[in-house]
Design an enzyme around this catalytic site. Structure first.
Site, PDB file in Angstrom:
ATOM      1  N   HIS A 188       0.829  -1.202   0.000  1.00  0.00           N
ATOM      2  CA  HIS A 188       0.000   0.000   0.000  1.00  0.00           C
ATOM      3  C   HIS A 188       0.867   1.257   0.000  1.00  0.00           C
ATOM      4  CE1 HIS A 188      -3.696   2.255   0.521  1.00  0.00           C
ATOM      5  NE2 HIS A 188      -3.081   2.973   1.438  1.00  0.00           N
ATOM      6  N   ARG A 295      -5.866  -6.663 -14.584  1.00  0.00           N
ATOM      7  CA  ARG A 295      -5.561  -8.075 -14.297  1.00  0.00           C
ATOM      8  C   ARG A 295      -6.586  -8.618 -13.307  1.00  0.00           C
ATOM      9  NH1 ARG A 295      -0.812  -5.014 -14.037  1.00  0.00           N
ATOM     10  NH2 ARG A 295       0.741  -5.523 -15.635  1.00  0.00           N
ATOM     11  N   ARG A 331      -8.856  -8.282 -18.529  1.00  0.00           N
ATOM     12  CA  ARG A 331      -8.371  -9.590 -18.971  1.00  0.00           C
ATOM     13  C   ARG A 331      -8.990 -10.672 -18.100  1.00  0.00           C
ATOM     14  NH1 ARG A 331      -2.083 -10.566 -18.464  1.00  0.00           N
ATOM     15  NH2 ARG A 331      -2.616 -10.778 -16.253  1.00  0.00           N
ATOM     16  N   ASN A 453       5.696  -9.494 -22.722  1.00  0.00           N
ATOM     17  CA  ASN A 453       6.498 -10.280 -21.773  1.00  0.00           C
ATOM     18  C   ASN A 453       6.488 -11.761 -22.165  1.00  0.00           C
ATOM     19  OD1 ASN A 453       6.389  -7.779 -20.601  1.00  0.00           O
ATOM     20  ND2 ASN A 453       5.317  -8.412 -18.766  1.00  0.00           N
ATOM     21  N   ASP A 454       5.281 -12.310 -22.327  1.00  0.00           N
ATOM     22  CA  ASP A 454       5.185 -13.719 -22.705  1.00  0.00           C
ATOM     23  C   ASP A 454       5.578 -13.936 -24.165  1.00  0.00           C
ATOM     24  OD1 ASP A 454       4.589 -15.205 -20.454  1.00  0.00           O
ATOM     25  OD2 ASP A 454       2.441 -14.817 -20.567  1.00  0.00           O
ATOM     26  N   ARG A 464      11.666 -16.252 -18.602  1.00  0.00           N
ATOM     27  CA  ARG A 464      11.979 -14.901 -18.114  1.00  0.00           C
ATOM     28  C   ARG A 464      12.145 -14.864 -16.595  1.00  0.00           C
ATOM     29  NH1 ARG A 464       6.718 -12.035 -17.192  1.00  0.00           N
ATOM     30  NH2 ARG A 464       5.037 -13.391 -17.876  1.00  0.00           N
ATOM     31  N   CYS A 501       0.311  -4.088 -24.282  1.00  0.00           N
ATOM     32  CA  CYS A 501       0.150  -3.885 -22.839  1.00  0.00           C
ATOM     33  C   CYS A 501       1.294  -4.462 -22.032  1.00  0.00           C
ATOM     34  CB  CYS A 501      -1.182  -4.468 -22.355  1.00  0.00           C
ATOM     35  SG  CYS A 501      -1.297  -6.268 -22.520  1.00  0.00           S
TER      36      CYS A 501
END
Length: 540
Positions: A188, A295, A331, A453-454, A464, A501
């Protein structure tokens, strides 16, 4: 001069005195209880008082940091009323005949340990939330005061870590920076620092000592360094760096409300990636055009069991309403690989990145998928929600998804439930297979979103997560950029738009390349919105 190094969670330079957050520690003693029913009533009364306090904190947070960031206290209220949490406490009081303070403390330790053991960084950060809620309960039960910090002047707030109920009570006008011994980029404290746009350095460890309280310090949030009792040379260098940073930020502030358009007139949408509700405040503060990646798996990872349709609906609705008509791309759940939820009952896999995850779970366990789709379509009546599906490798998968959407829409219509019939659906382009059939996929969906990324991992056959392979990992590899170009060309050939993204969207050295490819949308962390806008406007 003392130099400490940690992890930066928000850049900038702050100069001022260190002020340690002083917390009232409570020693919990185990006591045997004769009347367990009376002790349970005492627990229930304390819970009711704690809920009332959290509501007051929520109302204060709305004024200080906005509705989106105040939502953490709604989540804390939900935690306090979580059946598993409450039952654990009540059962311990009943079966072990122990005092409520001990039962709450033990339950808190168990739940926090469970969260901390998860691979997902966001879920690890929720361990602090469980502790925060439980400490509030214990303080009510023991009639103890909450901690505080006296702020007569602007200070650098130091602590082991700070939980939401502590940060909300700070005078935000007098917080120059946050420095903590522990915490994560999803804590937080980190979220608040990004929302407030103030420097923050976490993970300083035991080197951040109480004895530094009151000392002059410089926080370099760009490099994750703190200088305590800086010498004249360091102070001069940091003051210069601070002036330069402020000048840059002032120039960036002037970009709020401006278009994301190149000198030649090419426009691109600049959206934000978020991992939870509390990030929405930072999205709005940084003037994002929408949310390019929400997400949704955090709903599953923070729950002890499958989140209900109603629980999901409330979250999606809240985000849609907060974004006030701007596009919100959600997503569907991407559970599996490094994001594990025990109640899914997933088998251990030799190669989880190539295993049973994301859309593969949804299509083989339709009852889970259908619940999420119903919640998403119900929430679509409250804003411009779009839905995208991860880990797609074939047109058949998309057709099965559309069949399930059709069933959901028919059910909602029969039930008289409002929903938008024009909800955009898209797929993530994150496998070479999706790229190679993108000309066919584009005929089935409204948009593509490239998960770089993927896509990089699968294109280069490099894990990765494996640090030994870092020298071989090249996100700028020509093969990766060619994959993105192919997907863009095929999307546009069918009149569909394409966004990015993944991490590469925030790589300003590639902005010009992406614009040349015709990428229609770039989605980045909220703090990167204005720097990206600046880069876009400087492109030819």
């Amino acid at each position: 001069m003392i130099t400490l190094s940690g992890k930066s969670v928000f850049g900038g330079i702050a100069i001022g005195k260190i002020s340690f957050y002083k917390r009232n520690e409570i020693t919990i003693k185990r006591s045997r209880i004769e009347d367990t029913d009376a002790e349970i009533r005492r627990f229930e009364e304390a819970k009711a008082q704690a809920l009332a306090e959290l509501q007051q904190l929520h109302d204060k947070a709305v004024d200080d940091v906005g509705e989106a960031n105040a939502m953490i206290f709604e989540i804390h209220q939900m935690m306090l009323e979580d059946l598993d949490y409450v039952e654990s406490i009540v059962n311990m009081i009943t079966t072990q005949e122990v005092n409520a303070e001990y039962a709450v403390g033990t339950t808190a330790d168990n739940f926090a340990a469970m969260f901390a053991a998860m691979d997902d960084a966001y879920m690890q950060g929720r361990a602090a939330d469980v502790k925060d809620v439980s400490e509030r309960l214990i303080k009510v039960l023991s009639n103890s005061d909450h901690g505080a910090i006296e702020m007569k002047e602007p200070v650098i707030v130091a602590a082991d870590d700070l939980v939401p109920s502590e940060t909300v009570q700070l005078d935000k006008e007098k917080v120059l920076a946050f420095v903590t011994m522990y915490g994560s980029s999803n804590s937080h404290t980190a979220i608040l620092a990004r929302t407030m746009n103030i420097p923050a350095v976490i993970g300083l460890g035991e080197d951040l000592k109480q004895e530094y309280d009151g000392k002059l310090a410089v926080v370099d949030g760009m490099d994750g360094v703190i200088y305590i009792d800086p010498d004249a040379r360091t102070m001069e260098a940091m003051q210069k760096k601070q002036r330069e940073d402020l000048e840059k930020k002032e120039l960036l502030e002037q970009l709020k409300g401006k278009e994301n358009v190149t000198k030649s007139g090419q426009k691109v949408n600049v959206y934000a990636n978020i991992g939870n509700l509390s990030d929405v405040g930072a999205v709005l503060k940084n003037d994002a055009g929408g949310i390019g990646l929400f997400r949704s798996e955090f709903l599953y990872l923070e729950s002890e069991t499958f989140p209900t349709e109603e629980q999901q609906f409330k979250v999606y609705k809240q985000v849609a309403e907060n974004m006030a008509g701007k596009r919100v791309i959600i997503r569907t759940l991407d559970i599996g690989a490094d994001k594990q939820a025990e109640y899914f009952g997933l088998d251990k896999e030799e190669n989880p990145a190539l295993g049973y995850r994301a859309i593969r779970i949804c299509l083989t366990r339709p009852e889970i998928f259908k619940t999420q789709l119903r919640a998403l379509y119900r929430a679509s009546a409250y804003g411009q929600i779009a839905i995208m599906f991860p880990m797609i490798i074939s047109v058949d998968e998309v057709k099965k998804i559309k069949e399930m959407i059709q069933v959901v829409q028919e059910e909602l219509t029969e039930e008289g439930v409002d929903f938008r019939k024009d909800v955009e659906i898209g797929v993530m382009i994150e496998t070479p297979a999706a790229v190679m059939v993108s000309h066919e996929l584009a005929k089935e969906v409204d948009f593509f979103s490239v998960g770089t990324n993927d896509l990089t991992q699968y294109t280069l056959a490099i894990d990765r997560q494996n640090q030994k392979l870092e020298p071989f990992y090249d996100a700028h590899h020509p093969a990766v950029l060619s994959m993105i170009r192919i997907a863009a060309e095929n999307a546009h050939r069918e009149g569909k738009w394409i966004g990015i993204c993944g991490e590469l969207a925030a790589d300003l050295s590639l902005t010009g390349t992406f614009l040349e490819m015709g990428i229609d949308e770039l989605s980045v962390a909220p703090g990167m919105i204005l720097p990206l806008r600046k880069t876009v406007r400087e492109c030819e």
